[in-house]
Design an enzyme around this catalytic site. Structure first.
Site, PDB file in Angstrom:
ATOM      1  N   ARG A 179       7.891  15.952  23.955  1.00 32.46           N
ATOM      2  CA  ARG A 179       8.374  16.398  22.591  1.00 32.46           C
ATOM      3  C   ARG A 179       6.914  16.911  21.894  1.00 32.46           C
ATOM      4  O   ARG A 179       6.260  15.936  21.613  1.00 32.46           O
ATOM      5  CB  ARG A 179       9.603  16.023  21.787  1.00 32.46           C
ATOM      6  N   ARG A 206       4.888  12.772  17.917  1.00 36.63           N
ATOM      7  CA  ARG A 206       5.015  11.693  17.455  1.00 36.63           C
ATOM      8  C   ARG A 206       4.476  10.389  18.073  1.00 36.63           C
ATOM      9  O   ARG A 206       4.615   9.921  19.113  1.00 36.63           O
ATOM     10  CB  ARG A 206       6.696  11.379  17.167  1.00 36.63           C
ATOM     11  N   ARG A 231      13.519   1.630  20.863  1.00 32.91           N
ATOM     12  CA  ARG A 231      14.324   2.482  19.938  1.00 32.91           C
ATOM     13  C   ARG A 231      15.653   2.605  20.626  1.00 32.91           C
ATOM     14  O   ARG A 231      16.636   2.744  19.794  1.00 32.91           O
ATOM     15  CB  ARG A 231      13.719   3.982  19.726  1.00 32.91           C
ATOM     16  N   LYS A 271      19.754  15.742  17.570  1.00 32.73           N
ATOM     17  CA  LYS A 271      20.226  15.901  16.312  1.00 32.73           C
ATOM     18  C   LYS A 271      19.160  16.890  15.384  1.00 32.73           C
ATOM     19  O   LYS A 271      19.733  17.302  14.741  1.00 32.73           O
ATOM     20  CB  LYS A 271      20.180  14.378  15.721  1.00 32.73           C
ATOM     21  N   ARG A 293      22.650   3.652  10.218  1.00 27.24           N
ATOM     22  CA  ARG A 293      22.425   3.266  11.698  1.00 27.24           C
ATOM     23  C   ARG A 293      22.697   1.982  11.545  1.00 27.24           C
ATOM     24  O   ARG A 293      22.751   1.135  12.731  1.00 27.24           O
ATOM     25  CB  ARG A 293      20.781   3.387  11.710  1.00 27.24           C
TER      26      ARG A 293
HETATM   27  P1  ADP Z   1      14.955   8.872  16.469  1.00 29.64           P
HETATM   28  O1  ADP Z   1      16.434   9.371  16.063  1.00 29.64           O
HETATM   29  O2  ADP Z   1      14.322   9.919  17.286  1.00 29.64           O
HETATM   30  O3  ADP Z   1      14.634   7.343  16.902  1.00 29.64           O
HETATM   31  P2  ADP Z   1      14.140   9.086  13.856  1.00 29.64           P
HETATM   32  O4  ADP Z   1      13.123  10.027  13.542  1.00 29.64           O
HETATM   33  O5  ADP Z   1      15.445   9.038  13.359  1.00 29.64           O
HETATM   34  O6  ADP Z   1      13.831   8.954  15.177  1.00 29.64           O
HETATM   35  O7  ADP Z   1      13.539   7.579  13.235  1.00 29.64           O
HETATM   36  C1  ADP Z   1      12.274   7.129  13.512  1.00 29.64           C
HETATM   37  C2  ADP Z   1      12.195   5.599  12.940  1.00 29.64           C
HETATM   38  O8  ADP Z   1      12.536   5.597  11.679  1.00 29.64           O
HETATM   39  C3  ADP Z   1      13.175   4.643  13.708  1.00 29.64           C
HETATM   40  O9  ADP Z   1      12.946   4.208  14.922  1.00 29.64           O
HETATM   41  C4  ADP Z   1      13.262   3.577  12.531  1.00 29.64           C
HETATM   42  O10 ADP Z   1      12.237   2.764  12.714  1.00 29.64           O
HETATM   43  C5  ADP Z   1      13.103   4.328  11.306  1.00 29.64           C
HETATM   44  N1  ADP Z   1      14.374   4.644  10.826  1.00 29.64           N
HETATM   45  C6  ADP Z   1      14.993   6.155  10.760  1.00 29.64           C
HETATM   46  N2  ADP Z   1      16.095   6.211  10.233  1.00 29.64           N
HETATM   47  C7  ADP Z   1      16.489   4.554   9.620  1.00 29.64           C
HETATM   48  C8  ADP Z   1      17.779   4.233   9.488  1.00 29.64           C
HETATM   49  N3  ADP Z   1      18.878   4.568   8.898  1.00 29.64           N
HETATM   50  N4  ADP Z   1      17.771   2.766   9.441  1.00 29.64           N
HETATM   51  C9  ADP Z   1      16.607   2.222   9.594  1.00 29.64           C
HETATM   52  N5  ADP Z   1      15.466   2.622  10.446  1.00 29.64           N
HETATM   53  C10 ADP Z   1      15.321   3.965  10.457  1.00 29.64           C
END
Ligand code: ADP
Length: 238
Positions: free
Chosen positions: A160, A193, A204, A46, A121
């Site tokens: 990554r 990260r 995750r 993404k 999400r």
């Molecule tokens: P990835 O899709 O690689 O898991 P992101 O960078 O999108 O990582 O998100 C990292 C963290 O941020 C998630 O594991 C969560 O803790 C938090 N997060 C991101 N977007 C959301 C969301 N829409 N709702 C709840 N938590 C979120």
């Protein structure tokens, strides 16, 4: 009236930057509005595809993960609240993420539409997004589902490296930078990260399969069904 943008002193901005921004805006003025949601597990691509789509369609790229990481780094009240869940690979509360998206959607850069990357999400987030858009008389045009098998994701995530300022991502094996640990464009250092480890990835992925995937699939299917019914009603009036 002084706006946020106008209050930055444009006299200090190099002419070449002003010109290229002007050209970008001229090119963008003929593009249609677009509102996209990208759904997919961590490491599905993404964040790699978003900047390409963003430039092509003149959209803003709203990645809740990036926004939350910036808040954590700046130690803002939001960041302090979000940090614990993020470190564990769990979802941050709906209220926090809905708040940041609501605020971000007001930005001038989102005028032509947006790419939501990592939001919604949960079902609650999806409902709140609908409410926000309804108020503006807008709706989502497309949901792009990045379906990638879990088995492939661990190698992608643990190898990554990221350039935090631009969001550019590299991979030690699949897309290495020209100089290890350094961004190709700016020469700045790359980071890994904190949650890009095999152990945190497990949580995750669990959050994705339990909380995101089922809710989003059902919402998308319901919407498709409604659209099809509407189309049928228009074609066959009773
Ligand atoms: P990835 O899709 O690689 O898991 P992101 O960078 O999108 O990582 O998100 C990292 C963290 O941020 C998630 O594991 C969560 O803790 C938090 N997060 C991101 N977007 C959301 C969301 N829409 N709702 C709840 N938590 C979120």
């Amino acid at each position: 009236m002084a706006t946020g943008a106008a209050s930055a002193n444009l006299e200090d901005v190099p002419s070449v930057d002003l010109m290229s921004e002007l050209l970008r805006r001229m090119k963008c003025s003929s593009k249609p509005d677009k509102r996209l949601i990208l759904i997919g597990p961590p490491g599905s691509g993404k964040g790699t595809q978003s900047p390409i789509i963003k430039d092509e369609y003149c959209l803003c790229h709203l990645a809740t993960g990036d926004m939350l990481r910036a808040a954590v780094a700046a130690k803002t009240p939001l960041g302090v609240k979000a940090k614990e869940a993020m470190d564990k690979g769990e979802l941050v509360s709906d209220d926090l993420v809905v708040g940041i998206i609501d605020e971000a959607l007001q930005k001038p850069s989102c005028q032509k539409g947006f790419i939501l990357d990592g939001f919604p999400r949960t079902v609650v987030q999806a409902q709140k997004l609908d409410e926000m858009l309804e108020k503006k008389g807008a709706k989502v045009d497309k949901v792009l589902n990045f379906a990638v098998d879990d088995l492939i994701l661990e190698e992608r995530i643990t190898g990554r490296w990221i350039h935090p300022a631009s969001g550019r991502s590299y991979h030690t094996k699949f897309a290495p930078p020209k100089v290890p640990g350094v961004d190709d464009v700016t020469g700045e250092p790359l980071i890994q990260r904190k949650d890009d480890t095999a152990a945190v990835l497990k949580s995750r992925l669990e959050a994705f399969h339990k909380q995101t995937e089922p809710g989003m699939t059902s919402i998308t299917c319901q919407k498709e069904k409604k659209e099809k019914e509407k189309e049928k009603e228009m074609r066959c009036p009773t």
